[in-house]
Scaffold this active site. Structure first.
Site, PDB file in Angstrom:
ATOM      1  CG  HIS A  22      -2.315   0.445   0.969  1.00 25.57           C
ATOM      2  ND1 HIS A  22      -2.892   0.503  -0.283  1.00 25.57           N
ATOM      3  CD2 HIS A  22      -3.286   0.890   1.840  1.00 25.57           C
ATOM      4  CE1 HIS A  22      -4.132   0.948  -0.182  1.00 25.57           C
ATOM      5  NE2 HIS A  22      -4.397   1.191   1.083  1.00 25.57           N
ATOM      6  CG  ASN A  75      -8.794   6.680   6.407  1.00 30.85           C
ATOM      7  OD1 ASN A  75      -7.840   7.306   6.857  1.00 30.85           O
ATOM      8  ND2 ASN A  75      -9.690   6.094   7.187  1.00 30.85           N
ATOM      9  CG  ASP A 100      -1.680   0.595  -3.304  1.00 33.33           C
ATOM     10  OD1 ASP A 100      -1.825   1.772  -2.902  1.00 33.33           O
ATOM     11  OD2 ASP A 100      -2.409  -0.331  -2.925  1.00 33.33           O
ATOM     12  CG  ASN A 121     -10.147   3.275   1.795  1.00 33.45           C
ATOM     13  OD1 ASN A 121     -11.241   3.245   1.234  1.00 33.45           O
ATOM     14  ND2 ASN A 121      -9.791   2.380   2.704  1.00 33.45           N
TER      15      ASN A 121
END
Length: 213
Positions: A22, A75, A100, A121
Site C-alpha cells: 500500500h 484514508n 498502488d 481509500n
C-alpha cells in the site's frame, strides 16, 4: 514561490507500514527524493518535515514541483493534498497522485486522468477534498493474491523478496515516465508507462490473477 504542480505519493506513516504494498506511492516519491539529493540541478529544498505531511520542492521536468507524502494515513490523504493545492493556487489537473493498484499486475503501471477511486481509500479522499476526480493518477500495479484472501491484509503486507526485485525495476522506470510526461506531454508518457513491463516479474506473487484494466 510559483509551482507547476504537486506530485503526491500515497502510503501510511509508521515503521509497521513502510515496506508494504500500500506504500508503493511513498516508494516512488522517496526514489525521486534520492535522485534530487544527488543532483544539484533538481534544487531540492524542504518545505515541511513534520505534522500532517512531508513536503519538498524540486525541479521536475525542468520546472519547480512539490513532492508530497501525506502523513495522515491513507484514508485522509486528501487533506494534505488539498491544503497544498490551495496554498499554491493549483487546480486538480496540476496534481499527480501515485498509488498502488490491485487491478494491475506487479511490474506494470498506467497513467490516467480522472475516473473513480475504484475502492482505493487514498484516491477517494483526494477526490472528496479536491472536489472532483480531475487529477492525474500514476497507478503502480501490485496484483492480487493467487489464493482467495482478505484484500486489506494483502495490501498491508510487506512485499516479498521476489517482489522487491520487481519494485526495484519499476521505480526508475516510473520516474523516467513522469519526466517524459512533464517534458513532452501525455501521449508519449502514456505510451512509455503503459507499455512498461518489468523483466523480473516471472513467478512473482500476484502476477497470474491480476487483470490489466
Amino acid at each position: 514561490m510559483t509551482l507547476k504542480g504537486i506530485l503526491a505519493g500515497l502510503g501510511n506513516p509508521g515503521k509497521e507500514y513502510e515496506d508494504t504494498r500500500h506504500n508503493f506511492g511513498f516508494f516512488l516519491v522517496d526514489h525521486i527524493l534520492d535522485l534530487a539529493r544527488s543532483r544539484k540541478s533538481m534544487r531540492l529544498a524542504p518545505l515541511q518535515e513534520s505534522g500532517d505531511a512531508l513536503a519538498y520542492t524540486a525541479n521536475l521536468g525542468g520546472a519547480p514541483w512539490l513532492l508530497l507524502k501525506p502523513m495522515t494515513y491513507m484514508n485522509r490523504s486528501g487533506l494534505a493534498v488539498a491544503r497544498f493545492a490551495r496554498r499554491f493556487g493549483l487546480p486538480p489537473e496540476a496534481v499527480v497522485v501515485v498509488h498502488d493498484e490491485l487491478d494491475l499486475p506487479l511490474g506494470r503501471m498506467k497513467l490516467k486522468r480522472g475516473g473513480s477511486s475504484a475502492g482505493h481509500n487514498g484516491v477517494a479522499s483526494i477526490i472528496e477534498e479536491l472536489g472532483g476526480p480531475d487529477f492525474w493518477r500514476l497507478r503502480l500495479g501490485i496484483g492480487r493474491p493467487t489464493v482467495k484472501r482478505d484484500m486489506a491484509g494483502w495490501v498491508l503486507e510487506a512485499f516479498a523478496s521476489k517482489e522487491r526485485a520487481v519494485v526495484a525495476e519499476v521505480l526508475p522506470a516510473a520516474a523516467k515516465g513522469l519526466d517524459i510526461f512533464l517534458r513532452r506531454g501525455e501521449a508519449l508518457a502514456v505510451q512509455y508507462l503503459n507499455a512498461f513491463q518489468a523483466r523480473g516479474n516471472e513467478d512473482t506473487p500476484g502476477m497470474d490473477s491480476a487483470g490489466d484494466s
